[in-house]
Design a protein around this motif. Structure first.
Motif, PDB file in Angstrom:
ATOM      1  N   LEU A  77      54.418 -60.279  83.295  1.00 37.09           N
ATOM      2  CA  LEU A  77      53.605 -59.254  82.633  1.00 37.09           C
ATOM      3  C   LEU A  77      52.117 -59.527  82.816  1.00 37.09           C
ATOM      4  O   LEU A  77      51.329 -58.597  83.056  1.00 37.09           O
ATOM      5  CB  LEU A  77      53.956 -59.174  81.148  1.00 37.09           C
ATOM      6  CG  LEU A  77      55.329 -58.584  80.820  1.00 37.09           C
ATOM      7  CD1 LEU A  77      55.679 -58.827  79.360  1.00 37.09           C
ATOM      8  CD2 LEU A  77      55.369 -57.104  81.164  1.00 37.09           C
ATOM      9  N   ALA A  78      51.720 -60.797  82.714  1.00 35.51           N
ATOM     10  CA  ALA A  78      50.304 -61.153  82.906  1.00 35.51           C
ATOM     11  C   ALA A  78      49.868 -60.872  84.344  1.00 35.51           C
ATOM     12  O   ALA A  78      48.761 -60.361  84.577  1.00 35.51           O
ATOM     13  CB  ALA A  78      50.083 -62.623  82.551  1.00 35.51           C
ATOM     14  N   ALA A  79      50.728 -61.165  85.312  1.00 37.52           N
ATOM     15  CA  ALA A  79      50.401 -60.892  86.714  1.00 37.52           C
ATOM     16  C   ALA A  79      50.248 -59.396  86.949  1.00 37.52           C
ATOM     17  O   ALA A  79      49.322 -58.956  87.654  1.00 37.52           O
ATOM     18  CB  ALA A  79      51.482 -61.472  87.631  1.00 37.52           C
ATOM     19  N   ALA A  97      46.818 -57.551  88.048  1.00 39.47           N
ATOM     20  CA  ALA A  97      46.784 -56.728  89.260  1.00 39.47           C
ATOM     21  C   ALA A  97      46.100 -55.385  89.017  1.00 39.47           C
ATOM     22  O   ALA A  97      45.552 -54.787  89.946  1.00 39.47           O
ATOM     23  CB  ALA A  97      48.205 -56.508  89.784  1.00 39.47           C
ATOM     24  N   HIS A  98      46.115 -54.921  87.787  1.00 38.53           N
ATOM     25  CA  HIS A  98      45.488 -53.645  87.465  1.00 38.53           C
ATOM     26  C   HIS A  98      44.010 -53.785  87.066  1.00 38.53           C
ATOM     27  O   HIS A  98      43.312 -52.776  86.944  1.00 38.53           O
ATOM     28  CB  HIS A  98      46.258 -52.942  86.336  1.00 38.53           C
ATOM     29  CG  HIS A  98      47.592 -52.459  86.790  1.00 38.53           C
ATOM     30  ND1 HIS A  98      48.700 -53.274  86.830  1.00 38.53           N
ATOM     31  CD2 HIS A  98      47.985 -51.246  87.239  1.00 38.53           C
ATOM     32  CE1 HIS A  98      49.721 -52.574  87.284  1.00 38.53           C
ATOM     33  NE2 HIS A  98      49.328 -51.348  87.546  1.00 38.53           N
ATOM     34  N   ALA A  99      43.540 -54.989  86.865  1.00 38.73           N
ATOM     35  CA  ALA A  99      42.168 -55.229  86.415  1.00 38.73           C
ATOM     36  C   ALA A  99      41.103 -54.597  87.330  1.00 38.73           C
ATOM     37  O   ALA A  99      40.116 -54.054  86.821  1.00 38.73           O
ATOM     38  CB  ALA A  99      41.911 -56.725  86.238  1.00 38.73           C
ATOM     39  N   PRO A 100      41.250 -54.627  88.658  1.00 38.50           N
ATOM     40  CA  PRO A 100      40.209 -54.016  89.501  1.00 38.50           C
ATOM     41  C   PRO A 100      40.014 -52.514  89.263  1.00 38.50           C
ATOM     42  O   PRO A 100      38.956 -51.970  89.559  1.00 38.50           O
ATOM     43  CB  PRO A 100      40.707 -54.265  90.932  1.00 38.50           C
ATOM     44  CG  PRO A 100      41.587 -55.461  90.818  1.00 38.50           C
ATOM     45  CD  PRO A 100      42.242 -55.351  89.460  1.00 38.50           C
ATOM     46  N   PHE A 155      43.333 -45.648  81.519  1.00 37.99           N
ATOM     47  CA  PHE A 155      44.591 -45.898  82.208  1.00 37.99           C
ATOM     48  C   PHE A 155      44.940 -47.385  82.158  1.00 37.99           C
ATOM     49  O   PHE A 155      46.026 -47.767  81.729  1.00 37.99           O
ATOM     50  CB  PHE A 155      44.502 -45.406  83.660  1.00 37.99           C
ATOM     51  CG  PHE A 155      45.712 -45.740  84.488  1.00 37.99           C
ATOM     52  CD1 PHE A 155      46.833 -44.939  84.442  1.00 37.99           C
ATOM     53  CD2 PHE A 155      45.713 -46.856  85.312  1.00 37.99           C
ATOM     54  CE1 PHE A 155      47.964 -45.239  85.206  1.00 37.99           C
ATOM     55  CE2 PHE A 155      46.827 -47.170  86.085  1.00 37.99           C
ATOM     56  CZ  PHE A 155      47.949 -46.358  86.030  1.00 37.99           C
ATOM     57  N   VAL A 156      44.010 -48.214  82.576  1.00 37.97           N
ATOM     58  CA  VAL A 156      44.258 -49.660  82.618  1.00 37.97           C
ATOM     59  C   VAL A 156      44.461 -50.214  81.213  1.00 37.97           C
ATOM     60  O   VAL A 156      45.375 -51.022  80.974  1.00 37.97           O
ATOM     61  CB  VAL A 156      43.114 -50.400  83.352  1.00 37.97           C
ATOM     62  CG1 VAL A 156      43.288 -51.910  83.263  1.00 37.97           C
ATOM     63  CG2 VAL A 156      43.059 -49.956  84.814  1.00 37.97           C
ATOM     64  N   GLY A 157      43.653 -49.779  80.270  1.00 38.92           N
ATOM     65  CA  GLY A 157      43.830 -50.226  78.889  1.00 38.92           C
ATOM     66  C   GLY A 157      45.206 -49.870  78.348  1.00 38.92           C
ATOM     67  O   GLY A 157      45.839 -50.657  77.639  1.00 38.92           O
ATOM     68  N   THR A 158      45.676 -48.685  78.697  1.00 33.54           N
ATOM     69  CA  THR A 158      47.009 -48.265  78.261  1.00 33.54           C
ATOM     70  C   THR A 158      48.084 -49.109  78.938  1.00 33.54           C
ATOM     71  O   THR A 158      49.056 -49.516  78.288  1.00 33.54           O
ATOM     72  CB  THR A 158      47.226 -46.762  78.545  1.00 33.54           C
ATOM     73  OG1 THR A 158      46.225 -46.023  77.829  1.00 33.54           O
ATOM     74  CG2 THR A 158      48.602 -46.314  78.112  1.00 33.54           C
TER      75      THR A 158
END
Length: 170
Positions: A72-74, A78-81, A89-92
């Motif tokens: 889950l952390a990976a 991966a979505h951080a950029p 979107f990323v926060g969700t």
């Protein structure tokens, strides 16, 4: 703000697809990193009526729980950029990953709660066919893809393993 529903739908599809194709298809192979899911998590859940005591272990031990958290952390990393251009979107996606771990852990420590609040996930582990009901937090993509199979409270066919009905499913 459109990122919020898109992030939720994307995350729910991710649960469905990763569970089906990675954790089950790849995870059935002994020696696979993903094998912990089928060979440890599913076996413990079936043997102990949904309880998987790996969720009681310290996070500093190499266990199914730790592997799940690392995956889950990976995925979150991966979505951080994308965060600068799609923060909602990323926060969700990040919130969904945290929620996934929270409800999945609770489901395997409190089967009564799971039967009441996540019957589709309870059905995934305790139903006759463990190759259905791929979603954990919400059955949206199971319903959409036709992979939702209801077992709790359903009378088993001849030769099938009976599943106890919960108060929520008489």
């Amino acid at each position: 703000m459109i990122g919020i529903p898109l992030g939720w739908a994307y995350s729910n599809f991710g649960e469905w697809a990763l569970h089906k194709y990675v954790l089950h298809d790849l995870g059935r192979h002994h020696g696979s990193f993903w094998g912990f899911h089928w060979h440890e998590h599913h076996q413990a859940s079936r043997k102990h009526d949904m309880v998987d005591d790996e969720y009681l272990r310290s996070l500093w031990t190499w266990s199914s729980q730790t592997k799940e958290l690392l995956a889950l952390a990976a995925l979150a990393l991966a979505h951080a950029p994308l965060f600068p251009v799609a923060p909602y979107f990323v926060g969700t996606v990040w919130a969904c990953a945290a929620n996934y771990f929270r409800v999945h852990r609770r489901a395997h420590l409190d089967p009564k709660w799971a039967r009441e609040h996540l019957p589709w996930h309870y059905d995934h582990h305790m139903g006759v066919d463990q190759n259905a009901n791929w979603c954990v937090t919400h059955p949206f993509f199971d319903n959409l893809m036709g992979t939702r199979r209801e077992y709790v409270g359903v009378q088993p066919a001849a030769g099938e393993r009976p599943v106890a009905a919960s108060p929520a499913h008489p």
